[in-house]
Design an enzyme around this catalytic site. Structure first.
Site, PDB file in Angstrom:
ATOM      1  N   GLY A 195      -1.785  -4.800  -8.461  1.00  0.00           N
ATOM      2  CA  GLY A 195      -2.370  -4.365  -9.726  1.00  0.00           C
ATOM      3  C   GLY A 195      -1.569  -3.223 -10.300  1.00  0.00           C
ATOM      4  O   GLY A 195      -0.777  -2.588  -9.582  1.00  0.00           O
ATOM      5  N   GLN A 247      -0.357   4.384 -15.311  1.00  0.00           N
ATOM      6  CA  GLN A 247       0.646   4.534 -14.255  1.00  0.00           C
ATOM      7  C   GLN A 247       2.070   4.435 -14.801  1.00  0.00           C
ATOM      8  O   GLN A 247       3.011   4.888 -14.143  1.00  0.00           O
ATOM      9  CB  GLN A 247       0.447   3.473 -13.161  1.00  0.00           C
ATOM     10  CG  GLN A 247      -0.828   3.674 -12.361  1.00  0.00           C
ATOM     11  CD  GLN A 247      -0.952   2.630 -11.281  1.00  0.00           C
ATOM     12  OE1 GLN A 247      -1.428   1.533 -11.533  1.00  0.00           O
ATOM     13  NE2 GLN A 247      -0.497   2.949 -10.070  1.00  0.00           N
ATOM     14  N   CYS A 285      -1.579   2.696  -3.399  1.00  0.00           N
ATOM     15  CA  CYS A 285      -1.396   2.838  -4.844  1.00  0.00           C
ATOM     16  C   CYS A 285       0.091   3.045  -5.116  1.00  0.00           C
ATOM     17  O   CYS A 285       0.728   3.836  -4.411  1.00  0.00           O
ATOM     18  CB  CYS A 285      -2.208   4.021  -5.366  1.00  0.00           C
ATOM     19  SG  CYS A 285      -2.071   4.281  -7.145  1.00  0.00           S
ATOM     20  N   LEU A 286       0.617   2.363  -6.105  1.00  0.00           N
ATOM     21  CA  LEU A 286       2.034   2.516  -6.440  1.00  0.00           C
ATOM     22  C   LEU A 286       2.336   3.941  -6.903  1.00  0.00           C
ATOM     23  O   LEU A 286       3.494   4.361  -6.872  1.00  0.00           O
ATOM     24  CB  LEU A 286       2.441   1.498  -7.504  1.00  0.00           C
ATOM     25  CG  LEU A 286       2.324   0.030  -7.064  1.00  0.00           C
ATOM     26  CD1 LEU A 286       2.702  -0.911  -8.197  1.00  0.00           C
ATOM     27  CD2 LEU A 286       3.160  -0.249  -5.827  1.00  0.00           C
ATOM     28  N   HIS A 345     -10.212  -0.270  -8.318  1.00  0.00           N
ATOM     29  CA  HIS A 345      -9.081   0.667  -8.245  1.00  0.00           C
ATOM     30  C   HIS A 345      -8.454   0.844  -9.634  1.00  0.00           C
ATOM     31  O   HIS A 345      -8.150   1.967 -10.053  1.00  0.00           O
ATOM     32  CB  HIS A 345      -8.074   0.106  -7.233  1.00  0.00           C
ATOM     33  CG  HIS A 345      -6.815   0.887  -7.052  1.00  0.00           C
ATOM     34  ND1 HIS A 345      -6.515   1.587  -5.902  1.00  0.00           N
ATOM     35  CD2 HIS A 345      -5.746   1.065  -7.882  1.00  0.00           C
ATOM     36  CE1 HIS A 345      -5.326   2.164  -6.039  1.00  0.00           C
ATOM     37  NE2 HIS A 345      -4.839   1.863  -7.235  1.00  0.00           N
ATOM     38  N   GLU A 346      -8.287  -0.280 -10.345  1.00  0.00           N
ATOM     39  CA  GLU A 346      -7.610  -0.219 -11.661  1.00  0.00           C
ATOM     40  C   GLU A 346      -8.518   0.391 -12.729  1.00  0.00           C
ATOM     41  O   GLU A 346      -8.041   1.172 -13.565  1.00  0.00           O
ATOM     42  CB  GLU A 346      -7.149  -1.617 -12.096  1.00  0.00           C
ATOM     43  CG  GLU A 346      -6.218  -2.339 -11.137  1.00  0.00           C
ATOM     44  CD  GLU A 346      -5.031  -1.532 -10.662  1.00  0.00           C
ATOM     45  OE1 GLU A 346      -4.645  -0.555 -11.337  1.00  0.00           O
ATOM     46  OE2 GLU A 346      -4.493  -1.852  -9.589  1.00  0.00           O
ATOM     47  N   HIS A 406      -8.300   4.037 -12.494  1.00  0.00           N
ATOM     48  CA  HIS A 406      -7.097   4.621 -13.105  1.00  0.00           C
ATOM     49  C   HIS A 406      -7.333   4.932 -14.590  1.00  0.00           C
ATOM     50  O   HIS A 406      -6.833   5.933 -15.105  1.00  0.00           O
ATOM     51  CB  HIS A 406      -5.917   3.659 -12.999  1.00  0.00           C
ATOM     52  CG  HIS A 406      -5.119   3.771 -11.731  1.00  0.00           C
ATOM     53  ND1 HIS A 406      -4.557   4.949 -11.304  1.00  0.00           N
ATOM     54  CD2 HIS A 406      -4.769   2.832 -10.808  1.00  0.00           C
ATOM     55  CE1 HIS A 406      -3.888   4.729 -10.161  1.00  0.00           C
ATOM     56  NE2 HIS A 406      -4.008   3.453  -9.839  1.00  0.00           N
TER      57      HIS A 406
HETATM   58  O1  GNR Z   1      -0.581  -2.649  -4.825  1.00  0.00           O
HETATM   59  C1  GNR Z   1      -1.697  -2.183  -4.684  1.00  0.00           C
HETATM   60  N1  GNR Z   1      -2.418  -2.527  -3.598  1.00  0.00           N
HETATM   61  C2  GNR Z   1      -3.769  -2.258  -3.474  1.00  0.00           C
HETATM   62  C3  GNR Z   1      -4.332  -2.427  -2.229  1.00  0.00           C
HETATM   63  C4  GNR Z   1      -5.669  -2.187  -2.051  1.00  0.00           C
HETATM   64  C5  GNR Z   1      -6.436  -1.788  -3.113  1.00  0.00           C
HETATM   65  C6  GNR Z   1      -5.878  -1.593  -4.353  1.00  0.00           C
HETATM   66  C7  GNR Z   1      -4.548  -1.838  -4.533  1.00  0.00           C
HETATM   67  S1  GNR Z   1      -3.849  -1.635  -6.104  1.00  0.00           S
HETATM   68  C8  GNR Z   1      -2.227  -1.222  -5.665  1.00  0.00           C
HETATM   69  C9  GNR Z   1      -1.337  -1.120  -6.891  1.00  0.00           C
HETATM   70  C10 GNR Z   1      -1.791   0.038  -7.735  1.00  0.00           C
HETATM   71  O2  GNR Z   1      -1.481   1.169  -7.528  1.00  0.00           O
HETATM   72  N2  GNR Z   1      -2.580  -0.247  -8.730  1.00  0.00           N
HETATM   73  O3  GNR Z   1      -3.071   0.731  -9.496  1.00  0.00           O
HETATM   74 NI    NI Z   2      -3.111   2.481  -8.187  1.00  0.00          NI
END
Ligand code: GNR
Ligand code: NI
Length: 172
Positions: A46, A51, A91-92, A133-134, A137
């Site tokens: 995601g 980001q 998270c990236l 998670h997204e 953000h």
């Molecule tokens: O790549 C991602 N892996 C992930 C693993 C578990 C829960 C959420 C994620 S999202 C993350 C990419 C990211 O930072 N998205 O905002």
């Molecule tokens: Ni993230």
């Protein structure tokens, strides 16, 4: 098309609230294409627009592992949640780290697709985790704020893994 620079923890932009999208434009369409390219290139599941430094409510996701189920969510809203899951999250914007995070097991979300057509999506497990998670953000919330366990380093193997999927240099 092009890769975008991914902002990392400590960058103030990640803490700001993103603004709703009112209309699709060629610029935003190009942004969405670049977000997919950036997400796939980093092996992410995601990516949210803040980001890559754009404070708009745009998310791309693909939890298929095959890069063949791209999902765009514009102005997403979680309508319902159910149950609970605790699992590892990365998270990236927090490279090389992961932690346990408690999330709803199942979510129902409504959003606009890239043609600004409304749709609803129900997800569980990783998809539900990714949706939460997204959408966090877009509110300036990072998983490190809500983690239930320590922030851990990813394994050296994962760190050193090459783009061809082979292992990196051996420690021996
Ligand atoms: O790549 C991602 N892996 C992930 C693993 C578990 C829960 C959420 C994620 S999202 C993350 C990419 C990211 O930072 N998205 O905002
Ligand atoms: Ni993230």
């Amino acid at each position: 098309m092009g890769l975008r620079n991914v902002r990392e923890l400590g960058d103030d932009i990640l803490r700001k609230k993103s603004k709703p999208v009112k209309e699709m434009t060629p610029r935003l369409s190009a942004l969405i294409d670049d977000m997919f390219e950036t997400m796939y290139s980093a092996d992410g599941v995601g990516l949210a627009a803040p980001q890559v430094g754009v404070l708009k409510r745009i998310v791309v996701m693909d939890v298929s592992g095959e890069r063949d189920q791209p999902i765009v969510m514009i102005n997403p809203e979680i309508l319902e949640t159910e149950g609970e899951q605790t699992g590892s999250e990365g998270c990236l914007s927090v490279p090389g780290k992961h932690a346990e995070v408690k999330r709803a097991q199942r979510v129902k979300v409504k959003a606009l697709d890239r043609n600004m057509v409304p749709f609803e999506l129900e997800g569980e497990d990783l998809l539900a985790r990714c949706i939460q998670h997204e959408t966090d953000h877009l509110e300036g919330i990072m998983y490190v704020d809500i983690k239930t366990g320590p922030l851990l380093d990813n394994g050296a193997e994962e760190e050193e893994e090459g783009e061809d999927g082979t292992d990196g240099p051996s420690d021996q």
